[in-house]
Design an enzyme around this catalytic site. Structure first.
Site, PDB file in Angstrom:
ATOM      1  N   HIS A  64       0.836  -1.201   0.000  1.00 28.22           N
ATOM      2  CA  HIS A  64       0.000   0.000   0.000  1.00 28.22           C
ATOM      3  C   HIS A  64       0.871   1.251   0.000  1.00 28.22           C
ATOM      4  O   HIS A  64       2.033   1.227   0.397  1.00 28.22           O
ATOM      5  CB  HIS A  64      -0.985   0.004   1.179  1.00 28.22           C
ATOM      6  CG  HIS A  64      -0.427   0.544   2.447  1.00 28.22           C
ATOM      7  ND1 HIS A  64      -0.424   1.892   2.750  1.00 28.22           N
ATOM      8  CD2 HIS A  64       0.132  -0.073   3.505  1.00 28.22           C
ATOM      9  CE1 HIS A  64       0.127   2.071   3.946  1.00 28.22           C
ATOM     10  NE2 HIS A  64       0.475   0.901   4.419  1.00 28.22           N
ATOM     11  N   CYS A  65       0.269   2.349  -0.482  1.00 26.51           N
ATOM     12  CA  CYS A  65       0.882   3.671  -0.432  1.00 26.51           C
ATOM     13  C   CYS A  65      -0.182   4.622   0.102  1.00 26.51           C
ATOM     14  O   CYS A  65      -1.086   4.185   0.800  1.00 26.51           O
ATOM     15  CB  CYS A  65       1.400   4.087  -1.811  1.00 26.51           C
ATOM     16  SG  CYS A  65       0.117   4.196  -3.078  1.00 26.51           S
ATOM     17  N   GLN A  66      -0.097   5.892  -0.214  1.00 30.07           N
ATOM     18  CA  GLN A  66      -1.073   6.855   0.300  1.00 30.07           C
ATOM     19  C   GLN A  66      -2.430   6.721  -0.398  1.00 30.07           C
ATOM     20  O   GLN A  66      -3.455   6.627   0.246  1.00 30.07           O
ATOM     21  CB  GLN A  66      -0.552   8.283   0.154  1.00 30.07           C
ATOM     22  CG  GLN A  66      -1.429   9.340   0.810  1.00 30.07           C
ATOM     23  CD  GLN A  66      -1.425   9.251   2.323  1.00 30.07           C
ATOM     24  OE1 GLN A  66      -0.395   9.001   2.943  1.00 30.07           O
ATOM     25  NE2 GLN A  66      -2.575   9.436   2.935  1.00 30.07           N
TER      26      GLN A  66
END
Length: 174
Positions: A64-66
Site C-alpha cells: 500500500h501507499c497513500q
C-alpha cells in the site's frame, strides 16, 4: 501479469490470516501516519535493492501507499521484490483504509512529509512572486520563473534542491 487490488476490509482479513502488509511510502510519511500492522519498505529502498523475505509461493504480500497510485504504477517492481509470493495491492491505499474506518496510528507531532513541504514552499514562492510582480515591481515575476525552472529541473533530473534544503530545517530533525 496482472496484479489484483483488494479492498481495505479484504486486506484486514488477509493480514489477520498472516499476510504481510507493506507500506511503500517514505519514512517521513510513515512516521506521521501508518497502519499498525504495516511494515515499512519504501519504494526508494526497493529501487535501491532492499528486499523483505524470503517468501515462498504460498505467502501473500499486500502493498500500500497513500492513495494507491504509487503501488499501481510500480506493481511489477513490487512483485519482483517479494518473488515468488502472491502480490496484492490495497485499492485506494491508506486513504481508503481510513475512509473504511480501519485503525491507523497517527503522530501529528511529526513534520509534514517532505514533498508536501516542497509543494507548500514552491506554491507560496510562486504566489508571492506573482502578487509582488503586480503590486510592487515586475522584476518579482522572476521569482515565480525561478521556482518553475527549479521544479522542471527536479522533474527531469530527480534532484530537488528545495527538498534537500527543507530536510535540513530544524523541524525535520528527529
Amino acid at each position: 501479469m496482472t496484479i489484483e487490488t483488494i479492498s481495505p476490509a479484504q486486506a484486514k482479513i488477509l493480514v489477520a490470516q498472516g499476510a504481510a502488509l507493506i507500506d511503500i511510502r517514505e519514512r517521513d510519511e510513515h512516521a506521521r501516519e501508518n497502519i499498525p500492522e504495516a511494515h515499512l519498505l519504501s519504494l526508494s529502498a526497493i529501487e535501491n535493492g532492499d528486499r523483505l523475505g524470503p517468501f515462498d509461493p504460498f505467502d501473500t504480500v499486500i502493498f500500500h501507499c497513500q492513495s494507491g497510485m504509487r503501488t499501481t504504477q510500480n506493481a511489477q517492481k513490487l512483485a519482483d521484490a517479494v518473488d515468488p509470493a502472491k502480490v496484492l495491492l490495497l485499492a485506494g491505499g491508506l486513504d481508503a483504509w481510513k475512509k473504511d474506518g480501519q485503525e491507523i496510528l497517527a503522530d501529528k507531532s511529526q513534520p509534514l512529509p517532505l514533498m508536501r513541504q516542497v509543494q507548500i514552499a514552491a506554491g507560496t514562492l510562486v504566489l508571492a512572486g506573482v502578487v509582488l510582480g503586480f503590486a510592487v515591481n515586475p522584476a518579482f515575476f522572476l521569482l515565480s520563473g525561478f521556482v518553475g525552472a527549479g521544479l522542471v529541473f527536479a522533474g527531469i533530473s530527480g534532484f530537488c534542491g528545495m527538498a534537500r534544503l527543507l530536510e535540513k530545517m530544524p523541524w525535520n530533525k528527529r
